[in-house]
Enzyme design. Sequence first.
Site, PDB file in Angstrom:
ATOM      1  N   ASP A  78       0.986  -1.201  -0.013  1.00 16.09           N
ATOM      2  CA  ASP A  78      -0.127   0.138   0.101  1.00 16.09           C
ATOM      3  C   ASP A  78       0.836   1.035   0.117  1.00 16.09           C
ATOM      4  OD1 ASP A  78      -2.311   1.582   0.086  1.00 16.09           O
ATOM      5  OD2 ASP A  78      -2.403   1.550   2.516  1.00 16.09           O
ATOM      6  N   GLU A 128      -1.966   5.962  -8.715  1.00 15.00           N
ATOM      7  CA  GLU A 128      -2.819   6.813  -8.171  1.00 15.00           C
ATOM      8  C   GLU A 128      -2.760   8.263  -8.794  1.00 15.00           C
ATOM      9  OE1 GLU A 128      -2.700   7.390  -3.761  1.00 15.00           O
ATOM     10  OE2 GLU A 128      -2.993   9.470  -4.184  1.00 15.00           O
ATOM     11  N   GLY A 173      -7.008   8.707   7.449  1.00 18.00           N
ATOM     12  CA  GLY A 173      -6.934   9.123   8.771  1.00 18.00           C
ATOM     13  C   GLY A 173      -8.341   9.417   9.461  1.00 18.00           C
ATOM     14  N   GLY A 211     -11.172   4.935   2.911  1.00 17.95           N
ATOM     15  CA  GLY A 211     -12.554   4.437   2.983  1.00 17.95           C
ATOM     16  C   GLY A 211     -13.185   4.306   4.446  1.00 17.95           C
TER      17      GLY A 211
HETATM   18  P1  13P Z   1      -8.403   5.182   5.951  1.00 19.79           P
HETATM   19  O1  13P Z   1      -7.494   5.988   6.897  1.00 19.79           O
HETATM   20  O2  13P Z   1      -9.793   5.980   5.785  1.00 19.79           O
HETATM   21  O3  13P Z   1      -8.496   3.888   6.654  1.00 19.79           O
HETATM   22  O4  13P Z   1      -7.820   4.942   4.582  1.00 19.79           O
HETATM   23  C1  13P Z   1      -7.003   3.969   4.461  1.00 19.79           C
HETATM   24  C2  13P Z   1      -6.064   3.824   3.072  1.00 19.79           C
HETATM   25  O5  13P Z   1      -6.740   4.713   2.352  1.00 19.79           O
HETATM   26  C3  13P Z   1      -4.896   3.031   3.091  1.00 19.79           C
HETATM   27  O6  13P Z   1      -4.269   3.353   1.643  1.00 19.79           O
HETATM   28  O1  G3H Z   2      -2.549   5.239   3.769  1.00 18.82           O
HETATM   29  C1  G3H Z   2      -2.218   4.309   4.595  1.00 18.82           C
HETATM   30  C2  G3H Z   2      -2.395   4.307   6.156  1.00 18.82           C
HETATM   31  O2  G3H Z   2      -3.411   4.604   6.330  1.00 18.82           O
HETATM   32  C3  G3H Z   2      -1.170   4.909   6.898  1.00 18.82           C
HETATM   33  O3  G3H Z   2      -0.471   3.989   7.215  1.00 18.82           O
HETATM   34  O4  G3H Z   2       0.948   4.820   8.814  1.00 18.82           O
HETATM   35  O5  G3H Z   2       1.479   2.961   7.970  1.00 18.82           O
HETATM   36  O6  G3H Z   2       1.885   4.875   6.665  1.00 18.82           O
HETATM   37  P1  G3H Z   2       1.066   4.315   7.781  1.00 18.82           P
HETATM   38 ZN    ZN Z   3      -4.374   5.095   0.869  1.00 20.63          ZN
END
Ligand code: 13P
Ligand code: G3H
Ligand code: ZN
Length: 285
Positions: A78, A128, A173, A211
Amino acid sequence: MLVNGNILKKAKGKYAVGAFDINNLEMLKAVISACVEERSPVIIQTTEGAIRYAGIEYLASMAKIAALQGIPVVLHLDHGQQLDTVKACIAHGYTSIMFDGSHLPFDKNVATMKKVVSLAKGRTVEGELGVILGKEDNIKSAKNFYTDPNAAELFVKKTGIDSLAVAIGTKHGLSKKDISEGMKKHGFRLRFDILKEISERVDVPLVLHGGSDVAPADIKKCIRLGVAKINIDTDLRVAFTKSVREFIKKNPEVYDPREMLKPAMESVKKVVKKKVREFGSYNKA
Ligand code: 13P
Ligand code: G3H
Ligand code: ZN
């Protein structure tokens, strides 16, 4: 079984597969056991932060064991930011890679994604375009905030990516409420019109980041408009931490971490089951 992100093609237009961020054994077990009980395919994803925290060997090994439970499991990077991370994930058996070049100028984003696609060989790749608030929100105007549908069409054609993360007004977040107020102040909102335009021009499944805490009715609309992967991290973190906090408050004398982590796992599992129902992916394994 461990599969790649092509499972999203089957989902597109009908349901979405939840992509849950995990950092440790407890989160992973909670997500997997929820999806096994719901007979749902699942995407287990780790950020570079998770890799720094737990170590790629631990994360990949645990996910491979978790994938032996009779449901399709994608192991996904991710928000990859470094090509070295992409290479390490490939070497450790990840089946799907996101490289987040959304902060780069368009041409540089295209060139980097092409490199990622060529490295990926058989693994699926997510790119993205646009800015998802929270992590990437140093944005001054709505113009470069939402994904531009023209640019999205060109981006997918030029790069050969398998899925596209779009910015339509969600946020990473906590405090979505504050953000919705902030968004309102700047004239931002969830832009289903933009999502519709993108989905008319782009064939690949679309991905919704940020999400957590998006209203179920909005999730449904997104799914109808081509979103087939929905990323969830914050809702799991909140459930886990709330449970640990409450446990410690109620049981200050307990010093066995297992006693405190078991209810936390149950809380995360409940959230995942709810998401799976909202996303419509139950019984699709
Ligand atoms: P949230 O912070 O809404 O859970 O989003 C997570 C996300 O997009 C991770 O790539
Ligand atoms: O976008 C991804 C997460 O919500 C943030 O993850 O704190 O591991 O970078 P991280
Ligand atoms: Zn994300």
